[in-house]
Design a protein around this motif. Structure first.
Motif, mmCIF file in Angstrom:
data_model
loop_
_atom_site.group_PDB
_atom_site.id
_atom_site.type_symbol
_atom_site.label_atom_id
_atom_site.label_comp_id
_atom_site.label_asym_id
_atom_site.label_seq_id
_atom_site.Cartn_x
_atom_site.Cartn_y
_atom_site.Cartn_z
ATOM 1 N N ARG A 73 0.842 -1.201 0.000
ATOM 2 C CA ARG A 73 0.000 0.000 0.000
ATOM 3 C C ARG A 73 0.874 1.247 0.000
ATOM 4 O O ARG A 73 1.888 1.311 0.676
ATOM 5 C CB ARG A 73 -0.944 0.003 1.207
ATOM 6 N N ARG A 74 0.437 2.242 -0.744
ATOM 7 C CA ARG A 74 1.168 3.496 -0.831
ATOM 8 C C ARG A 74 0.808 4.399 0.345
ATOM 9 O O ARG A 74 -0.333 4.424 0.808
ATOM 10 C CB ARG A 74 0.846 4.198 -2.146
ATOM 11 N N VAL A 75 1.801 5.148 0.803
ATOM 12 C CA VAL A 75 1.621 6.021 1.965
ATOM 13 C C VAL A 75 2.285 7.364 1.671
ATOM 14 O O VAL A 75 3.382 7.412 1.091
ATOM 15 C CB VAL A 75 2.257 5.412 3.233
ATOM 16 N N HIS A 76 1.610 8.442 2.086
ATOM 17 C CA HIS A 76 2.217 9.776 1.977
ATOM 18 C C HIS A 76 2.774 10.163 3.342
ATOM 19 O O HIS A 76 2.072 10.105 4.359
ATOM 20 C CB HIS A 76 1.191 10.818 1.532
ATOM 21 N N LEU A 77 4.046 10.550 3.345
ATOM 22 C CA LEU A 77 4.729 10.878 4.589
ATOM 23 C C LEU A 77 5.279 12.303 4.530
ATOM 24 O O LEU A 77 5.592 12.815 3.452
ATOM 25 C CB LEU A 77 5.905 9.916 4.824
ATOM 26 N N ARG A 78 5.386 12.912 5.709
ATOM 27 C CA ARG A 78 6.119 14.171 5.830
ATOM 28 C C ARG A 78 6.888 14.128 7.138
ATOM 29 O O ARG A 78 6.310 13.922 8.214
ATOM 30 C CB ARG A 78 5.202 15.391 5.810
ATOM 31 N N GLY A 79 8.189 14.277 7.033
ATOM 32 C CA GLY A 79 9.000 14.225 8.242
ATOM 33 C C GLY A 79 10.469 14.323 7.911
ATOM 34 O O GLY A 79 10.860 14.823 6.852
ATOM 35 N N GLN A 80 11.300 13.802 8.826
ATOM 36 C CA GLN A 80 12.738 13.917 8.685
ATOM 37 C C GLN A 80 13.421 12.570 8.889
ATOM 38 O O GLN A 80 12.945 11.724 9.654
ATOM 39 C CB GLN A 80 13.294 14.917 9.696
ATOM 40 N N PHE A 81 14.563 12.420 8.221
ATOM 41 C CA PHE A 81 15.382 11.226 8.378
ATOM 42 C C PHE A 81 16.252 11.350 9.621
ATOM 43 O O PHE A 81 16.660 12.445 10.018
ATOM 44 C CB PHE A 81 16.287 11.026 7.155
ATOM 45 N N ASP A 82 16.520 10.195 10.220
ATOM 46 C CA ASP A 82 17.502 10.088 11.299
ATOM 47 C C ASP A 82 18.819 9.652 10.662
ATOM 48 O O ASP A 82 19.038 8.472 10.393
ATOM 49 C CB ASP A 82 17.021 9.075 12.336
ATOM 50 N N ALA A 83 19.711 10.624 10.433
ATOM 51 C CA ALA A 83 20.963 10.341 9.736
ATOM 52 C C ALA A 83 21.965 9.600 10.597
ATOM 53 O O ALA A 83 22.962 9.076 10.080
ATOM 54 C CB ALA A 83 21.579 11.643 9.233
ATOM 55 N N ASP A 84 21.722 9.541 11.907
ATOM 56 C CA ASP A 84 22.696 8.926 12.823
ATOM 57 C C ASP A 84 22.583 7.409 12.882
ATOM 58 O O ASP A 84 23.457 6.748 13.446
ATOM 59 C CB ASP A 84 22.520 9.489 14.241
ATOM 60 N N HIS A 85 21.516 6.847 12.350
ATOM 61 C CA HIS A 85 21.309 5.399 12.451
ATOM 62 C C HIS A 85 20.977 4.826 11.074
ATOM 63 O O HIS A 85 19.849 4.403 10.813
ATOM 64 C CB HIS A 85 20.204 5.074 13.458
ATOM 65 N N SER A 86 21.963 4.826 10.208
ATOM 66 C CA SER A 86 21.776 4.333 8.842
ATOM 67 C C SER A 86 22.213 2.872 8.744
ATOM 68 O O SER A 86 23.169 2.450 9.400
ATOM 69 C CB SER A 86 22.588 5.180 7.858
ATOM 70 N N VAL A 87 21.506 2.135 7.910
ATOM 71 C CA VAL A 87 21.827 0.730 7.656
ATOM 72 C C VAL A 87 22.030 0.548 6.159
ATOM 73 O O VAL A 87 21.222 1.002 5.345
ATOM 74 C CB VAL A 87 20.705 -0.202 8.152
ATOM 75 N N LEU A 88 23.118 -0.114 5.796
ATOM 76 C CA LEU A 88 23.406 -0.436 4.402
ATOM 77 C C LEU A 88 23.210 -1.935 4.203
ATOM 78 O O LEU A 88 23.905 -2.741 4.824
ATOM 79 C CB LEU A 88 24.838 -0.040 4.043
ATOM 80 N N LEU A 89 22.259 -2.295 3.366
ATOM 81 C CA LEU A 89 22.001 -3.701 3.075
ATOM 82 C C LEU A 89 22.940 -4.150 1.968
ATOM 83 O O LEU A 89 22.894 -3.629 0.844
ATOM 84 C CB LEU A 89 20.550 -3.923 2.662
ATOM 85 N N ASP A 90 23.780 -5.119 2.272
ATOM 86 C CA ASP A 90 24.824 -5.564 1.355
ATOM 87 C C ASP A 90 24.295 -6.590 0.355
ATOM 88 O O ASP A 90 23.191 -7.125 0.497
ATOM 89 C CB ASP A 90 25.969 -6.165 2.177
ATOM 90 N N ASN A 91 25.112 -6.849 -0.666
ATOM 91 C CA ASN A 91 24.827 -7.874 -1.683
ATOM 92 C C ASN A 91 23.542 -7.600 -2.451
ATOM 93 O O ASN A 91 22.749 -8.501 -2.714
ATOM 94 C CB ASN A 91 24.762 -9.266 -1.051
ATOM 95 N N ARG A 92 23.338 -6.356 -2.829
ATOM 96 C CA ARG A 92 22.174 -5.985 -3.648
ATOM 97 C C ARG A 92 22.669 -5.680 -5.065
ATOM 98 O O ARG A 92 23.416 -4.746 -5.281
ATOM 99 C CB ARG A 92 21.448 -4.777 -3.056
ATOM 100 N N MET A 93 22.233 -6.490 -6.011
ATOM 101 C CA MET A 93 22.704 -6.378 -7.390
ATOM 102 C C MET A 93 21.686 -5.622 -8.246
ATOM 103 O O MET A 93 20.481 -5.773 -8.078
ATOM 104 C CB MET A 93 22.948 -7.758 -7.983
#
Length: 254
Positions: A73-93
């Motif tokens: 389902r699609r959602v409309h959001l308004r807000g801010q990112f938390d830049a201090d807690h980022s996750v990088l998902l590896d092995n994405r081709m």
């Protein structure tokens, strides 16, 4: 007619070993073919649901928590990112190129809800150099959709001792992140649509389409049929031979 059938049955001597092999392999092949058909049907239903919900207008973030079935389902959001807690998902081709997906907590102003938002795919050509990304500081309007993985997936959680951010992981369940951060957050990942603060946002809904499952099913059924035909052919041509010299020995005994 009955005589010819009885004669064919009488001459059918496949042997014990081939019969055991067929009894084991034939049901297995047919079962795998049926399983592939079932998986193809499930994938088709998933794609139909995805197409229907992705065509609908985005719902508000307040409606999200009250939705019993939020998948795609699609959602409309308004807000801010938390830049201090980022996750990088590896092995994405993507198109044969290695990369990562960038996930960050997003605080929605309207609902006060924390969401794990996937900002898209980034190339990572050199593993000796961390992927570079930036995070907008101002509030953003973002349209996203809820991603629910088909079936249960194996999840790798972050090592509690690894406190350095951003973290490079193979997979992450949102609940694990909210528990670690002590926040009340949405239970599923959201994937941002193309817009401000996003990278490459094209994802396949399923790794293998229904047509692939159908092709595999046809292969399993074809192998099962070939095995059965070979068994019947060899069995009907494997006439039992008399032991050599048996007639001479029987005459001597008489």
């Amino acid at each position: 007619m009955k005589t010819s059938i009885a004669s064919a049955i009488k001459q059918f001597r496949p042997g014990i070993a081939p019969t055991l092999v067929v009894l084991v392999l034939l049901p297995l092949m047919v079962g795998l073919g049926c399983w592939q058909l079932s998986r193809g049907h499930e994938k088709q239903l998933l794609l139909d649901s995805y197409a229907e919900r992705r065509a609908a207008e985005p719902m508000s973030s307040e409606q999200l928590n009250d939705t019993a079935d939020p998948a795609f389902r699609r959602v409309h959001l308004r807000g801010q990112f938390d830049a201090d807690h980022s996750v990088l998902l590896d092995n994405r081709m993507r198109n044969g190129k290695a990369g990562v997906e960038l996930l960050q907590p997003f605080h929605d102003q309207a609902s006060g809800l924390w969401l794990l938002l996937n900002r898209g795919w980034l190339p990572w050509p050199d593993r000796r150099t961390p992927p570079a990304f930036t995070t907008p500081e101002q509030p953003l309007n973002i349209d996203a959709w809820v991603y629910v993985a088909p079936g249960e997936t194996f999840q790798l959680h972050a090592d509690p001792a690894a406190t350095q951010w951003p973290r490079l992981l193979t997979a992450l369940h949102p609940a694990a992140l909210w528990t670690e951060l002590g926040r009340s957050g949405f239970a599923y990942e959201l994937r941002a649509e193309a817009g401000p603060g996003t990278y490459e946002t094209t994802w396949p809904v399923v790794a293998m389409g229904p047509e692939k499952h159908l092709a595999y099913a046809v292969q399993w059924f074809a192998m099962a049929l070939a095995l059965l035909v070979l068994y019947l052919y060899l069995g009907s041509h494997n006439k039992k031979e008399k032991p050599h010299g048996s007639g001479h020995e029987s005459t001597q005994h008489v």
